[in-house]
Motif scaffolding. Structure first.
Motif, PDB file in Angstrom:
ATOM      1  N   ARG A   1      13.581 -13.756  -3.685  1.00 26.75           N
ATOM      2  CA  ARG A   1      12.846 -12.841  -2.805  1.00 26.75           C
ATOM      3  C   ARG A   1      11.581 -12.323  -3.486  1.00 26.75           C
ATOM      4  O   ARG A   1      10.518 -12.221  -2.850  1.00 26.75           O
ATOM      5  CB  ARG A   1      13.730 -11.654  -2.417  1.00 26.75           C
ATOM      6  CG  ARG A   1      14.844 -11.973  -1.440  1.00 26.75           C
ATOM      7  CD  ARG A   1      15.479 -10.687  -0.942  1.00 26.75           C
ATOM      8  NE  ARG A   1      16.496 -10.928   0.064  1.00 26.75           N
ATOM      9  CZ  ARG A   1      17.790 -11.050  -0.207  1.00 26.75           C
ATOM     10  NH1 ARG A   1      18.218 -10.949  -1.455  1.00 26.75           N
ATOM     11  NH2 ARG A   1      18.664 -11.268   0.770  1.00 26.75           N
TER      12      ARG A   1
ATOM     13  N   VAL B   1       8.559 -14.633  -3.307  1.00 25.83           N
ATOM     14  CA  VAL B   1       7.798 -14.572  -2.059  1.00 25.83           C
ATOM     15  C   VAL B   1       6.898 -13.336  -2.058  1.00 25.83           C
ATOM     16  O   VAL B   1       5.723 -13.397  -1.671  1.00 25.83           O
ATOM     17  CB  VAL B   1       8.743 -14.553  -0.843  1.00 25.83           C
ATOM     18  CG1 VAL B   1       7.946 -14.505   0.458  1.00 25.83           C
ATOM     19  CG2 VAL B   1       9.650 -15.789  -0.848  1.00 25.83           C
TER      20      VAL B   1
ATOM     21  N   GLN C   1      10.210 -23.949  -2.002  1.00 28.74           N
ATOM     22  CA  GLN C   1      11.040 -23.031  -1.216  1.00 28.74           C
ATOM     23  C   GLN C   1      10.347 -21.684  -1.064  1.00 28.74           C
ATOM     24  O   GLN C   1      10.374 -21.066  -0.005  1.00 28.74           O
ATOM     25  CB  GLN C   1      12.407 -22.857  -1.905  1.00 28.74           C
ATOM     26  CG  GLN C   1      13.446 -22.141  -1.059  1.00 28.74           C
ATOM     27  CD  GLN C   1      13.557 -20.648  -1.346  1.00 28.74           C
ATOM     28  OE1 GLN C   1      12.921 -20.121  -2.260  1.00 28.74           O
ATOM     29  NE2 GLN C   1      14.347 -19.961  -0.549  1.00 28.74           N
ATOM     30  N   THR C   2       9.670 -21.243  -2.134  1.00 33.00           N
ATOM     31  CA  THR C   2       8.979 -19.957  -2.120  1.00 33.00           C
ATOM     32  C   THR C   2       7.862 -19.921  -1.083  1.00 33.00           C
ATOM     33  O   THR C   2       7.854 -19.078  -0.182  1.00 33.00           O
ATOM     34  CB  THR C   2       8.407 -19.656  -3.517  1.00 33.00           C
ATOM     35  OG1 THR C   2       9.472 -19.603  -4.473  1.00 33.00           O
ATOM     36  CG2 THR C   2       7.641 -18.352  -3.528  1.00 33.00           C
TER      37      THR C   2
ATOM     38  N   MET D   1       8.469 -20.246   2.860  1.00 36.40           N
ATOM     39  CA  MET D   1       8.795 -19.083   3.684  1.00 36.40           C
ATOM     40  C   MET D   1       7.545 -18.465   4.294  1.00 36.40           C
ATOM     41  O   MET D   1       7.595 -17.923   5.408  1.00 36.40           O
ATOM     42  CB  MET D   1       9.577 -18.067   2.860  1.00 36.40           C
ATOM     43  CG  MET D   1      10.904 -18.624   2.369  1.00 36.40           C
ATOM     44  SD  MET D   1      11.978 -17.403   1.592  1.00 36.40           S
ATOM     45  CE  MET D   1      12.473 -16.431   3.018  1.00 36.40           C
TER      46      MET D   1
ATOM     47  N   ARG E   1      12.898 -20.091   6.907  1.00 39.71           N
ATOM     48  CA  ARG E   1      13.714 -18.894   6.723  1.00 39.71           C
ATOM     49  C   ARG E   1      14.975 -19.264   5.947  1.00 39.71           C
ATOM     50  O   ARG E   1      15.338 -20.435   5.847  1.00 39.71           O
ATOM     51  CB  ARG E   1      14.052 -18.277   8.085  1.00 39.71           C
ATOM     52  CG  ARG E   1      12.789 -17.852   8.828  1.00 39.71           C
ATOM     53  CD  ARG E   1      13.025 -17.623  10.303  1.00 39.71           C
ATOM     54  NE  ARG E   1      13.673 -16.348  10.578  1.00 39.71           N
ATOM     55  CZ  ARG E   1      13.875 -15.876  11.804  1.00 39.71           C
ATOM     56  NH1 ARG E   1      13.490 -16.572  12.860  1.00 39.71           N
ATOM     57  NH2 ARG E   1      14.473 -14.718  11.980  1.00 39.71           N
ATOM     58  N   VAL E   2      15.653 -18.255   5.424  1.00 44.16           N
ATOM     59  CA  VAL E   2      16.895 -18.464   4.687  1.00 44.16           C
ATOM     60  C   VAL E   2      18.053 -17.985   5.546  1.00 44.16           C
ATOM     61  O   VAL E   2      18.059 -16.847   6.038  1.00 44.16           O
ATOM     62  CB  VAL E   2      16.875 -17.717   3.341  1.00 44.16           C
ATOM     63  CG1 VAL E   2      18.248 -17.771   2.673  1.00 44.16           C
ATOM     64  CG2 VAL E   2      15.819 -18.321   2.420  1.00 44.16           C
TER      65      VAL E   2
ATOM     66  N   ASP F   1      11.686 -13.390   9.303  1.00 47.98           N
ATOM     67  CA  ASP F   1      10.541 -14.293   9.427  1.00 47.98           C
ATOM     68  C   ASP F   1       9.416 -13.740   8.568  1.00 47.98           C
ATOM     69  O   ASP F   1       8.872 -12.677   8.848  1.00 47.98           O
ATOM     70  CB  ASP F   1      10.115 -14.377  10.893  1.00 47.98           C
ATOM     71  CG  ASP F   1       8.913 -15.290  11.104  1.00 47.98           C
ATOM     72  OD1 ASP F   1       8.471 -15.924  10.128  1.00 47.98           O
ATOM     73  OD2 ASP F   1       8.424 -15.357  12.248  1.00 47.98           O
TER      74      ASP F   1
ATOM     75  N   THR G   1       6.572 -15.486   7.850  1.00 52.11           N
ATOM     76  CA  THR G   1       5.362 -16.259   8.085  1.00 52.11           C
ATOM     77  C   THR G   1       4.130 -15.392   7.860  1.00 52.11           C
ATOM     78  O   THR G   1       4.055 -14.259   8.342  1.00 52.11           O
ATOM     79  CB  THR G   1       5.327 -16.805   9.518  1.00 52.11           C
ATOM     80  OG1 THR G   1       6.515 -17.556   9.762  1.00 52.11           O
ATOM     81  CG2 THR G   1       4.114 -17.697   9.737  1.00 52.11           C
TER      82      THR G   1
ATOM     83  N   PRO H   1      18.095 -23.265   3.815  1.00 54.34           N
ATOM     84  CA  PRO H   1      16.898 -23.088   4.639  1.00 54.34           C
ATOM     85  C   PRO H   1      17.122 -23.364   6.123  1.00 54.34           C
ATOM     86  O   PRO H   1      18.016 -24.115   6.514  1.00 54.34           O
ATOM     87  CB  PRO H   1      15.933 -24.121   4.044  1.00 54.34           C
ATOM     88  CG  PRO H   1      16.830 -25.220   3.580  1.00 54.34           C
ATOM     89  CD  PRO H   1      18.054 -24.531   3.052  1.00 54.34           C
TER      90      PRO H   1
END
Length: 311
Positions: free
Chosen positions: A101, A104, A143-144, A147, A152-153, A163, A165, A198
């Motif tokens: 997390r 991101v 993966q980072t 997102m 999404r996870v 979300d 985005t 994911p």
């Protein structure tokens, strides 16, 4: 195998300037965020790429990509995430389970403080195009940044999480990015990496996926096609570059002459950096010629080192 797509690249690259560290205050993170900035020495209206490193790497890596992208007209920003070996965090650290997390959030912080970051290179703030921002990531880095592109996870309840985005991001490049979970994960991965679950349904931002057809992950029960799931299942992943013979390091994109590169190949790296550069220039509306040329030359090569599929 022949050397690919050389005619799609300018004959000469521009000298680059690279500055590190640019430090962004992040008290709640436990350590301030450090960023490297690489940019062409000249030029205006420069698009921006935020590049997310794989596990254990840092802002000092990925020179084979960074040197090329910056030398051919992009500003490249590289944050160092908490999993970097340069920081020495261990699983005993309370932040460890939240690194996915925080990664991101780190990319978002770089975008939030873009003016401060690029100010490290005198005059660069007046030369960038803030409307043309892309993200790229290798392995965990995929993966980072995925997102911010819309992935999404899936949580323990089986529902997609928040979300994240980011509308500032107009395009993406995902290199060796992990695929679906469930039975596709090994027991070790399922137990230790719950974030590796994911959902690609809402990844609508234009994206190029790059995968090696020899990339057999110890985290997946499937074969190398696991790394193509984001292309298969997301509406935004428009194109897939499959690199023949490529392992997880895709020929050595993370460093020059790296001892941990299992499939060292300057030819593979040349294809990847050229194709990604050409794709981003096309999807960001800068120039469409090079991307068409890369695809045409691969299709016409009698002994290609990769192939490109499009939806």
């Amino acid at each position: 195998m022949s050397t690919p797509v050389t005619s799609a690249v300018p004959a000469l690259t521009t000298p680059i300037i690279s500055v590190k560290p640019v430090v962004l205050s992040a008290p709640q993170r436990g350590v301030d965020l450090q960023v490297r900035v690489s940019a062409p020495a000249v030029g205006t209206d420069l698009p921006v790429i935020v590049l997310a490193h794989g596990f254990g790497e840092s802002m000092s890596g990925y020179d084979p990509l960074v040197d090329f992208w910056a030398g051919n007209g992009f500003v490249v920003l590289q944050p160092t995430f908490l999993d970097s070996r340069t920081l020495g965090l261990t699983p005993a650290d309370p932040r460890y389970s939240e690194i996915w997390r925080i990664r991101v959030q780190d990319v978002e912080r770089v975008l939030d403080e873009l003016d401060h970051v690029v100010a490290a290179v005198p005059g660069l703030g007046d030369r960038i195009d803030r409307e043309r921002i892309a993200v790229a990531g290798h392995s965990w880095g995929g993966q980072t940044v995925g997102m911010l592109l819309g992935a999404r996870v899936v949580g323990a309840d089986g529902q997609p999480g928040p979300d994240l985005t980011d509308t500032r991001v107009k395009a993406g490049v995902l290199l060796a990015t992990t695929g679906l979970a469930g039975d596709d994960l090994t027991p070790f991965a399922a137990q230790n990496f719950p974030f590796m679950h994911p959902d690609f349904d809402a990844l609508t931002t234009p994206t190029l996926v790059i995968a090696g057809d020899n990339d057999q992950s110890h985290l997946s029960t499937r074969g190398p096609d696991w790394f193509t799931d984001v292309y298969t299942y997301s509406p935004g992943a428009q194109s897939l570059l499959t690199v023949f013979g490529g392992d997880h390091s895709l020929g050595g994109v993370h460093a020059y002459n790296a001892k941990d590169t299992t499939d060292e190949s300057p030819e593979r790296v040349a294809l990847i950096r050229t194709a990604s550069w050409a794709y981003l220039r096309s999807v960001l509306g800068i120039d469409y010629t090079a991307w068409k040329q890369v695809q045409a030359e691969l299709a016409e090569d009698a002994d290609p080192i990769g192939k490109i599929d499009n939806k």
